[in-house]
Design a protein around this motif. Sequence first.
Motif, PDB file in Angstrom:
ATOM      1  N   LEU A  46       0.834  -1.198   0.000  1.00  0.00           N
ATOM      2  CA  LEU A  46       0.000   0.000   0.000  1.00  0.00           C
ATOM      3  C   LEU A  46       0.865   1.242   0.000  1.00  0.00           C
ATOM      4  CD1 LEU A  46      -1.353   0.663   3.571  1.00  0.00           C
ATOM      5  CD2 LEU A  46      -0.170  -1.456   3.056  1.00  0.00           C
ATOM      6  N   THR A  47       0.283   2.299  -0.516  1.00  0.00           N
ATOM      7  CA  THR A  47       0.925   3.607  -0.534  1.00  0.00           C
ATOM      8  C   THR A  47      -0.012   4.591   0.138  1.00  0.00           C
ATOM      9  OG1 THR A  47       2.051   3.102  -2.615  1.00  0.00           O
ATOM     10  CG2 THR A  47       1.904   5.418  -1.974  1.00  0.00           C
ATOM     11  N   LEU A  48       0.506   5.301   1.125  1.00  0.00           N
ATOM     12  CA  LEU A  48      -0.339   6.245   1.854  1.00  0.00           C
ATOM     13  C   LEU A  48       0.494   7.411   2.359  1.00  0.00           C
ATOM     14  CD1 LEU A  48       0.321   5.660   5.111  1.00  0.00           C
ATOM     15  CD2 LEU A  48      -1.090   3.681   4.675  1.00  0.00           C
ATOM     16  N   THR A  49      -0.198   8.466   2.703  1.00  0.00           N
ATOM     17  CA  THR A  49       0.437   9.661   3.259  1.00  0.00           C
ATOM     18  C   THR A  49       0.029   9.794   4.716  1.00  0.00           C
ATOM     19  OG1 THR A  49       0.422  10.785   1.126  1.00  0.00           O
ATOM     20  CG2 THR A  49       0.667  12.162   3.081  1.00  0.00           C
ATOM     21  N   VAL A  50       1.021   9.971   5.565  1.00  0.00           N
ATOM     22  CA  VAL A  50       0.770  10.179   6.993  1.00  0.00           C
ATOM     23  C   VAL A  50       1.002  11.659   7.292  1.00  0.00           C
ATOM     24  CG1 VAL A  50       1.457   9.586   9.342  1.00  0.00           C
ATOM     25  CG2 VAL A  50       1.470   7.832   7.553  1.00  0.00           C
ATOM     26  N   PRO A  51      -0.046  12.418   7.648  1.00  0.00           N
ATOM     27  CA  PRO A  51       0.106  13.857   7.865  1.00  0.00           C
ATOM     28  C   PRO A  51       0.329  14.220   9.328  1.00  0.00           C
ATOM     29  CG  PRO A  51      -2.210  13.338   7.741  1.00  0.00           C
ATOM     30  CD  PRO A  51      -1.461  12.015   7.673  1.00  0.00           C
ATOM     31  N   LEU A  52       1.062  13.390  10.065  1.00  0.00           N
ATOM     32  CA  LEU A  52       1.173  13.586  11.509  1.00  0.00           C
ATOM     33  C   LEU A  52       2.613  13.846  11.930  1.00  0.00           C
ATOM     34  CD1 LEU A  52      -1.164  10.667  12.650  1.00  0.00           C
ATOM     35  CD2 LEU A  52      -1.744  13.080  12.483  1.00  0.00           C
ATOM     36  N   GLY A  53       2.854  15.003  12.495  1.00  0.00           N
ATOM     37  CA  GLY A  53       4.112  15.329  13.156  1.00  0.00           C
ATOM     38  C   GLY A  53       5.356  14.840  12.449  1.00  0.00           C
ATOM     39  N   PRO A  54       6.241  14.166  13.185  1.00  0.00           N
ATOM     40  CA  PRO A  54       7.511  13.726  12.600  1.00  0.00           C
ATOM     41  C   PRO A  54       7.347  12.627  11.559  1.00  0.00           C
ATOM     42  CG  PRO A  54       7.252  12.824  14.810  1.00  0.00           C
ATOM     43  CD  PRO A  54       6.143  13.808  14.617  1.00  0.00           C
ATOM     44  N   LEU A  55       6.178  11.992  11.504  1.00  0.00           N
ATOM     45  CA  LEU A  55       5.948  10.939  10.511  1.00  0.00           C
ATOM     46  C   LEU A  55       5.397  11.489   9.201  1.00  0.00           C
ATOM     47  CD1 LEU A  55       4.317   8.126  12.693  1.00  0.00           C
ATOM     48  CD2 LEU A  55       6.724   8.440  12.121  1.00  0.00           C
ATOM     49  N   ARG A  56       5.257  12.800   9.102  1.00  0.00           N
ATOM     50  CA  ARG A  56       4.640  13.402   7.920  1.00  0.00           C
ATOM     51  C   ARG A  56       5.451  13.075   6.669  1.00  0.00           C
ATOM     52  NH1 ARG A  56       1.316  17.798   7.734  1.00  0.00           N
ATOM     53  NH2 ARG A  56       1.810  18.203   9.920  1.00  0.00           N
ATOM     54  N   ALA A  57       4.871  12.235   5.805  1.00  0.00           N
ATOM     55  CA  ALA A  57       5.553  11.833   4.569  1.00  0.00           C
ATOM     56  C   ALA A  57       4.651  10.887   3.796  1.00  0.00           C
ATOM     57  CB  ALA A  57       6.892  11.158   4.870  1.00  0.00           C
ATOM     58  N   ARG A  58       5.084  10.552   2.600  1.00  0.00           N
ATOM     59  CA  ARG A  58       4.394   9.572   1.755  1.00  0.00           C
ATOM     60  C   ARG A  58       5.156   8.250   1.851  1.00  0.00           C
ATOM     61  NH1 ARG A  58       4.793   7.934  -3.675  1.00  0.00           N
ATOM     62  NH2 ARG A  58       2.787   7.454  -4.682  1.00  0.00           N
ATOM     63  N   TYR A  59       4.452   7.203   2.266  1.00  0.00           N
ATOM     64  CA  TYR A  59       5.096   5.926   2.573  1.00  0.00           C
ATOM     65  C   TYR A  59       4.689   4.837   1.581  1.00  0.00           C
ATOM     66  CZ  TYR A  59       6.397   7.783   7.158  1.00  0.00           C
ATOM     67  OH  TYR A  59       6.941   8.528   8.173  1.00  0.00           O
ATOM     68  N   ASP A  60       5.666   4.014   1.253  1.00  0.00           N
ATOM     69  CA  ASP A  60       5.418   2.753   0.557  1.00  0.00           C
ATOM     70  C   ASP A  60       5.538   1.649   1.602  1.00  0.00           C
ATOM     71  OD1 ASP A  60       5.082   3.779  -2.072  1.00  0.00           O
ATOM     72  OD2 ASP A  60       7.250   4.072  -2.202  1.00  0.00           O
ATOM     73  N   VAL A  61       4.467   0.889   1.761  1.00  0.00           N
ATOM     74  CA  VAL A  61       4.395  -0.082   2.853  1.00  0.00           C
ATOM     75  C   VAL A  61       4.249  -1.489   2.274  1.00  0.00           C
ATOM     76  CG1 VAL A  61       3.196  -0.738   4.975  1.00  0.00           C
ATOM     77  CG2 VAL A  61       3.244   1.673   4.262  1.00  0.00           C
ATOM     78  N   ARG A  62       4.988  -2.406   2.850  1.00  0.00           N
ATOM     79  CA  ARG A  62       4.825  -3.832   2.560  1.00  0.00           C
ATOM     80  C   ARG A  62       4.499  -4.536   3.873  1.00  0.00           C
ATOM     81  NH1 ARG A  62       6.786  -6.132  -2.235  1.00  0.00           N
ATOM     82  NH2 ARG A  62       6.578  -4.548  -3.863  1.00  0.00           N
ATOM     83  N   ALA A  63       3.513  -5.414   3.825  1.00  0.00           N
ATOM     84  CA  ALA A  63       3.117  -6.148   5.029  1.00  0.00           C
ATOM     85  C   ALA A  63       2.746  -7.569   4.646  1.00  0.00           C
ATOM     86  CB  ALA A  63       1.932  -5.454   5.712  1.00  0.00           C
ATOM     87  N   HIS A  64       2.997  -8.491   5.544  1.00  0.00           N
ATOM     88  CA  HIS A  64       2.589  -9.870   5.308  1.00  0.00           C
ATOM     89  C   HIS A  64       2.179 -10.507   6.629  1.00  0.00           C
ATOM     90  CE1 HIS A  64       6.818 -10.502   6.494  1.00  0.00           C
ATOM     91  NE2 HIS A  64       6.398 -11.685   6.937  1.00  0.00           N
ATOM     92  N   VAL A  65       1.273 -11.464   6.528  1.00  0.00           N
ATOM     93  CA  VAL A  65       0.770 -12.147   7.717  1.00  0.00           C
ATOM     94  C   VAL A  65       1.833 -13.125   8.198  1.00  0.00           C
ATOM     95  CG1 VAL A  65      -1.032 -13.637   8.642  1.00  0.00           C
ATOM     96  CG2 VAL A  65      -1.601 -11.899   6.921  1.00  0.00           C
ATOM     97  N   ALA A  66       2.348 -12.871   9.406  1.00  0.00           N
ATOM     98  CA  ALA A  66       3.371 -13.753   9.973  1.00  0.00           C
ATOM     99  C   ALA A  66       2.746 -14.976  10.621  1.00  0.00           C
ATOM    100  CB  ALA A  66       4.215 -12.987  10.987  1.00  0.00           C
ATOM    101  N   SER A  67       1.608 -14.797  11.247  1.00  0.00           N
ATOM    102  CA  SER A  67       0.923 -15.931  11.876  1.00  0.00           C
ATOM    103  C   SER A  67      -0.541 -15.584  12.049  1.00  0.00           C
ATOM    104  CB  SER A  67       1.548 -16.269  13.235  1.00  0.00           C
ATOM    105  OG  SER A  67       1.366 -15.198  14.150  1.00  0.00           O
ATOM    106  N   GLU A  68      -1.357 -16.618  12.019  1.00  0.00           N
ATOM    107  CA  GLU A  68      -2.790 -16.440  12.231  1.00  0.00           C
ATOM    108  C   GLU A  68      -3.305 -17.686  12.924  1.00  0.00           C
ATOM    109  OE1 GLU A  68      -6.768 -14.939   9.820  1.00  0.00           O
ATOM    110  OE2 GLU A  68      -4.956 -15.493   8.729  1.00  0.00           O
ATOM    111  N   GLN A  69      -3.647 -17.524  14.168  1.00  0.00           N
ATOM    112  CA  GLN A  69      -4.075 -18.670  14.958  1.00  0.00           C
ATOM    113  C   GLN A  69      -4.891 -18.184  16.143  1.00  0.00           C
ATOM    114  OE1 GLN A  69      -0.417 -20.436  16.238  1.00  0.00           O
ATOM    115  NE2 GLN A  69       0.234 -18.652  17.397  1.00  0.00           N
TER     116      GLN A  69
END
Length: 235
Positions: A46-69
């Motif tokens: 996903l690609t999103l923009t975080v408009p909050l304080g020191p995190l203010r920027a446009r991010y490229d995010v990768r995520a995967h499910v490590a476990s589901e139980q």
Amino acid sequence: MELNDALRVPLAPSVVRDALEDIALLRASFDHCESFVELTRGEYALTLTVPLGPLRARYDVRAHVASEQGDAQGQPRRTLNFKARADGIGALRGQIEIVLLPESDDANATRVEYVLWATATGPLAELPTRQIENALHEWADDFFSEFCAVVQAKHGLAPNRARTTAHRRQHVFLRPASLAGTAKRPPLQHLGGALTGRAASAVHQRESSPVPVWAWAAMIVIVALLLYAARWFNG
């Protein structure tokens, strides 16, 4: 750094679990989300923009499910690993764990508990940890609050459209100082509203003029003469 919190969703755990697997609902829960796709089963980009304080920027995010139980009580538990990178400010790498618990007093309600661990690299790592924690906490709160609202709206438990009733405007008219005296004058009852504007103003001026003393004396003399004449004719 570690963050944790919980919220209540008035829907059964199975419904909330299905919502967490719905890409459309998840994307709608992220503010300023440009794209959200599933690359393979359990892996997301996903690609999103975080408009909050020191995190203010446009991010490229990768995520995967490590476990589901299930946990020790058999409740659904999902763990995701993620990496969010933004040009010029560094990256955040970490893990988020989500547990769905049925509410003890309502079988059709779910308690969503989450724990977030993250570490910063690059320029972000040079910032005070407290600043990053506060920004992450606010971002997580925004996401889960919006997720709760989106899921409720899908199931008809919350409005999903803009308010149709507009706020009533209140107008305040300021009267010019030159009209303040005119506004206090009583209406011209005997004229029946026939005169307006300059003519009415002229009548007001004539009516408000004082009667001279000689006019009063003349009227008294005339009344006395009339009374004398009436007495003479009757006598």
